[in-house]
Write an enzyme that holds these catalytic residues in place. Structure first.
Site, PDB file in Angstrom:
ATOM      1  N   ARG A 140      97.176  11.691 -32.394  1.00 12.97           N
ATOM      2  CA  ARG A 140      96.085  10.706 -32.372  1.00 12.97           C
ATOM      3  C   ARG A 140      96.553   9.477 -31.595  1.00 12.97           C
ATOM      4  NH1 ARG A 140      95.888   7.478 -36.393  1.00 12.97           N
ATOM      5  NH2 ARG A 140      96.015   9.056 -38.030  1.00 12.97           N
ATOM      6  N   ASP A 179      79.350   0.429 -17.549  1.00 15.49           N
ATOM      7  CA  ASP A 179      79.257   1.890 -17.663  1.00 15.49           C
ATOM      8  C   ASP A 179      79.129   2.428 -16.239  1.00 15.49           C
ATOM      9  OD1 ASP A 179      78.410   4.535 -17.887  1.00 15.49           O
ATOM     10  OD2 ASP A 179      77.159   4.165 -19.659  1.00 15.49           O
ATOM     11  N   LYS A 199      80.479  13.790 -17.453  1.00 15.18           N
ATOM     12  CA  LYS A 199      79.606  13.935 -16.298  1.00 15.18           C
ATOM     13  C   LYS A 199      80.431  14.234 -15.042  1.00 15.18           C
ATOM     14  CE  LYS A 199      76.775  12.869 -19.570  1.00 15.18           C
ATOM     15  NZ  LYS A 199      76.316  11.533 -19.848  1.00 15.18           N
ATOM     16  N   TYR A 220      71.314   3.951 -20.962  1.00 14.31           N
ATOM     17  CA  TYR A 220      71.470   5.289 -21.516  1.00 14.31           C
ATOM     18  C   TYR A 220      70.965   5.282 -22.965  1.00 14.31           C
ATOM     19  CZ  TYR A 220      73.643   9.557 -23.195  1.00 14.31           C
ATOM     20  OH  TYR A 220      73.854  10.790 -23.746  1.00 14.31           O
TER      21      TYR A 220
HETATM   22  C1  LIG Z   1      76.142  10.724 -20.969  1.00 18.00           C
HETATM   23  C2  LIG Z   1      76.214   9.258 -20.827  1.00 18.00           C
HETATM   24  C3  LIG Z   1      76.787   8.464 -21.834  1.00 18.00           C
HETATM   25  C4  LIG Z   1      77.315   9.055 -23.117  1.00 18.00           C
HETATM   26  O1  LIG Z   1      78.427   9.861 -22.912  1.00 18.00           O
HETATM   27  P1  LIG Z   1      78.778  11.145 -23.827  1.00 18.00           P
HETATM   28  O2  LIG Z   1      79.975  11.701 -23.150  1.00 18.00           O
HETATM   29  O3  LIG Z   1      77.580  12.039 -23.811  1.00 18.00           O
HETATM   30  O4  LIG Z   1      79.046  10.635 -25.193  1.00 18.00           O
HETATM   31  C5  LIG Z   1      76.849   7.105 -21.618  1.00 18.00           C
HETATM   32  N1  LIG Z   1      76.360   6.545 -20.490  1.00 18.00           N
HETATM   33  C6  LIG Z   1      75.801   7.271 -19.517  1.00 18.00           C
HETATM   34  C7  LIG Z   1      75.278   6.594 -18.295  1.00 18.00           C
HETATM   35  C8  LIG Z   1      75.700   8.644 -19.657  1.00 18.00           C
HETATM   36  O5  LIG Z   1      75.125   9.374 -18.685  1.00 18.00           O
END
Ligand SMILES: *Cc1c(COP(=O)(O)O)cnc(C)c1O
Length: 386
Positions: free
Chosen positions: A53, A177, A202, A105
């Site tokens: 962890r 983000d 992604k 998001y």
């Molecule tokens: C998918 C996504 C998230 C969340 O991420 P996870 O890996 O699904 O928890 C946050 N911000 C954006 C822009 C995303 O496309």
């Protein structure tokens, strides 16, 4: 020891940063250290790892790799993008306030309003057209500005350098983000942000086979607070997933080049199509933030949205159900093309009135353009719109 990544160009970093041949075997690929604990020669005498962890060599290689791609010093990987965002908000205390973009998001909106609001953290959701507009929501309790750019799903571009100046002026942190842009297209730390967040799920993973999140920062004190939260809350990712993402990132630059090329071809096709009302892709000269996008992004990526002339749910449903190469699915950033309907999928947790204010109308369709043949993708959309 890995070579100094600060001296490498992006493509070299993607392949080499953070990784080195395994000293015990010479294995060129970072081993999957599928272990929870590490033997100590005597109490406290260990090789830098005590418990997975707290730290795991496969995860650490990935953390250093992602940090290097973002031109950052410290990287942290989490079990999902949401877990990474969760760690950022845990820097705050009851009474603190956050100014977040409203074009957000859906899961982030849900985390803020349904989880953290009840712990006494106050969130303002603001259209971030200009730093002046954001400044109206800043007061002495504001500790964090949260930016997503390009935004999901409207592909608005937020002025990261402008927000960074605003954050500095008011002594609060700026987190970005960077999931949609990836470090290949945009580096928020270079524009003055304090933290970069990624849904590694992604583009970084890139193959739709892992759920993971990451944070990158440059400030040591901030990094220590985030490591403390990562270790205390424990939302870490596993070694096998870390291995898969290390493998995915080795082709990030190649994939992104093709995502951008295909994105450009499809945006052009949609723009000229009689059934399409508007195309939202920052690479289009008529996009309201095109000039800003050119200043902070290197290219415009494979994410885009469009609305139909026939602006209703049924028309949108027909398109998303008729496509054959595009797959109807949530998520984005994989090698395969995906199509989605934000109002009923990713943004279903945002109330209708709220989402329509930001442009998420019933006929809005979102594409994650993959790296297949552009002609095949266009033919697929043509028959679906036909
Ligand atoms: C998918 C996504 C998230 C969340 O991420 P996870 O890996 O699904 O928890 C946050 N911000 C954006 C822009 C995303 O496309």
């Amino acid at each position: 020891m890995a070579t100094d990544p600060t001296k490498m160009k992006f493509a070299t970093k993607a392949i080499h940063a953070g990784v080195a041949p395994d000293p015990s075997t010479g294995a060129i690929m970072t081993p999957v250290f599928q272990t929870s604990t590490y033997v100590q020669e005597k109490v406290g005498a260990h090789k830098g790892f005590e418990y997975s962890r707290t730290g795991n060599p496969t995860r650490q290689a990935l953390e250093q790799n992602i940090a290097a791609l973002e031109n950052g010093t410290y990287g942290l990987c989490f079990g999902s993008g949401m877990a990474a965002t969760d760690a950022v908000i845990k820097l705050l205390s009851p009474g603190d306030e956050v100014v977040s973009t409203s074009d957000l998001y859906g899961g982030t909106y849900r985390l803020y309003t349904k989880i953290f609001a009840k712990y006494g953290i106050k969130f303002h959701f603001v259209g971030m057209e200009s730093p002046e507009k954001v400044a109206e929501y800043i007061n002495e309790h504001t500790k964090l500005i949260w930016v997503e750019s390009p935004t999901n799903p409207m592909l608005n571009i937020i002025d990261i350098a402008g927000m960074a100046a605003l954050a500095r002026q008011h002594n609060c942190l700026l987190a970005v983000d960077n999931t949609f842009a990836t470090p290949y297209l945009q580096n928020p730390l270079d524009l003055g942000a304090d933290m970069v967040m990624h849904s590694v799920t992604k583009y970084l993973g890139g193959h739709s086979d892992v759920v993971m999140g990451a944070l990158v920062c440059n400030d040591q004190a901030l990094a220590e607070k985030l490591y403390f939260i990562q270790n205390s809350s424990g939302a870490v990712c596993g070694p096998m997933d870390s291995f898969l993402v290390l493998r995915g990132i080795k082709t990030l630059h190649l994939r992104m080049q093709r995502h951008c090329e295909n994105g450009r071809a499809i945006a052009g096709f949609l723009q000229d199509h009689p059934a399409v009302n508007r195309v939202y892709w920052p690479g289009i000269a008529s996009h309201p933030n095109h000039e800003l996008a050119k200043t902070q992004m290197r290219d415009f990526g494979g994410m885009m949205s469009f609305t139909l002339k026939e602006d209703n749910l049924e028309a949108a449903m027909q398109v998303v159900e008729r496509v054959k190469i595009f797959s109807l699915a949530e998520s984005l950033g994989g090698v395969e093309s995906l199509i989605g309907h934000p109002a009923s999928m990713t943004h279903a947790s945002i109330p209708k009135a709220e989402r329509e204010k930001t442009g998420v109308v019933d006929s809005l369709i979102r594409l994650s353009v993959g790296v297949e043949d552009a002609g095949d993708l266009i033919a697929d959309l043509a028959q679906a719109l036909g």
